[in-house]
Write an enzyme that holds these catalytic residues in place. Structure first.
Site, short mmCIF file in Angstrom:
data_model
loop_
_atom_site.label_atom_id
_atom_site.label_comp_id
_atom_site.label_asym_id
_atom_site.label_seq_id
_atom_site.Cartn_x
_atom_site.Cartn_y
_atom_site.Cartn_z
CB CYS A 36 -1.49 4.48 4.54
SG CYS A 36 -2.95 3.83 3.73
CB SER A 37 0.19 0.51 6.61
OG SER A 37 -0.78 1.05 7.47
CB CYS A 38 -4.36 -0.89 2.73
SG CYS A 38 -5.10 0.71 2.92
CB CYS A 71 -0.90 0.01 1.24
SG CYS A 71 -1.86 1.54 1.36
#
Lengths: 98, 221
Positions: free
Chosen positions: B122-124, B119
């Protein structure tokens, strides 16, 4: 795919990602703007994150697509192989037909 | 703490008890998160209990959950078909459910295609099946490099990919979470499902490595 809407694009349609830089939150990475790829999956409609980021309800929902790009078309000096690809999930308002 | 786009969730790491003030000096981001948390609870937007429930639910999942799903897919071709066609229905057969705002797409590694997940924004991450993402997955280095030089990045994880294979990077920028279905290691066709699950690592479900046989199990069939 529960939504019973007719998507504007079909699988394999060639599309370009809009090369625009609006103010405010959006979820289109800079490196994919202006690039040409094809529709790889049609995901249906989702709440619009460009609204939800500001506490709004996210309606009307936005159609979401998985768009696949040749890495060589995304990065000028791509170091990998010709057949390598990059898939990015993008909302309909960012897409235009080629 | 749902599977939404939160790029920083370190507040609870600094504080041994919910709501207590830590002795250590907090970073700017950590104090900001703590301040937001205090405001939200003070204004009754969310209660401390709700917050703790959400955090506990997040932490209750770990990669062994995802590994069970992968092992079932290796063992049962019809389950694999259902998993790829409609992951939500398939994983519910094993008692798993997704966060209500997201969907899960399972991408299958084959002899011709190897998938890697990132991602970049961000950090999905597929928290429902893997638990919280590892720190490197959230790092700027991984997120910025794996989209433009993925072969070098996975090589750093020890995975040297054949030059004829298509390396396919998935950037989960929206509501879809991705899970890689790795290829079953050769020599494991007689393994029980639970033995197979032990071979499936977190990193192999992100796509930065492949499951391998432990040395003592090699050359078994």
């Amino acid at each position: 795919m529960k939504d019973s809407y007719k998507p504007d694009y079909r699988i394999n349609d060639r599309v370009r990602i809009k090369n625009v830089y609006p103010q405010g939150h959006h979820r289109t990475p800079w490196f994919i703007k202006g690039k040409i790829g094809h529709i790889a999956a049609i995901y249906g409609k989702f709440l619009n994150p460009e609204q939800r980021a500001y506490g709004l309800d996210g309606c009307p929902k936005q159609a979401l697509y998985r768009i696949q790009f040749k890495q060589k078309n995304v990065w000028v000096n791509y170091l990998g192989e010709t057949q390598d690809t990059l898939c990015v999930d993008l909302y309909e308002r960012w897409i235009e037909r080629v | 703490m749902k599977e939404t786009h939160d790029d920083n969730n370190t507040a609870q790491n600094h504080s041994p008890h919910p709501g207590s003030q830590p002795d250590v000096k907090l970073s700017y981001r950590a104090s900001r998160i703590l301040a937001i948390k205090e405001l939200l609870t003070a204004k009754h937007v969310i209660s401390t209990t709700e917050l703790e429930t959400a955090i506990n639910s997040l932490k209750s999942r770990n990669p062994t959950d995802g590994a069970k799903v992968i092992a079932r897919a290796w063992k049962d071709p019809s389950f694999k078909q259902r998993l790829i066609a409609n992951s939500e229905v398939a994983i519910s057969e094993l008692g798993y459910a997704l966060d209500q705002h997201t969907r899960l797409i399972v991408v299958e590694n084959t002899a011709a295609i190897h998938n890697v997940i990132v991602c970049t924004l961000c950090s999905c991450y597929p928290i429902s099946l893997l638990g919280p993402p590892p720190d490197w997955y959230k790092s700027f280095g991984y997120r910025s490099r794996v989209v433009k030089d993925p072969r070098s990045v996975i090589k750093e994880f020890g995975l040297l990919l054949d030059t004829k294979i298509e390396l396919r990077v998935h950037d989960s920028t929206a509501d879809i979470r991705y899970l890689v279905l790795p290829m079953q290691p050769t020599g494991t066709s007689k393994f029980h499902e639970s033995e197979l699950a032990e071979l499936v690592t977190r990193d192999s479900m992100i796509g930065v490595s492949n499951p391998t046989l432990p040395k003592h199990r090699r050359s078994s069939d």
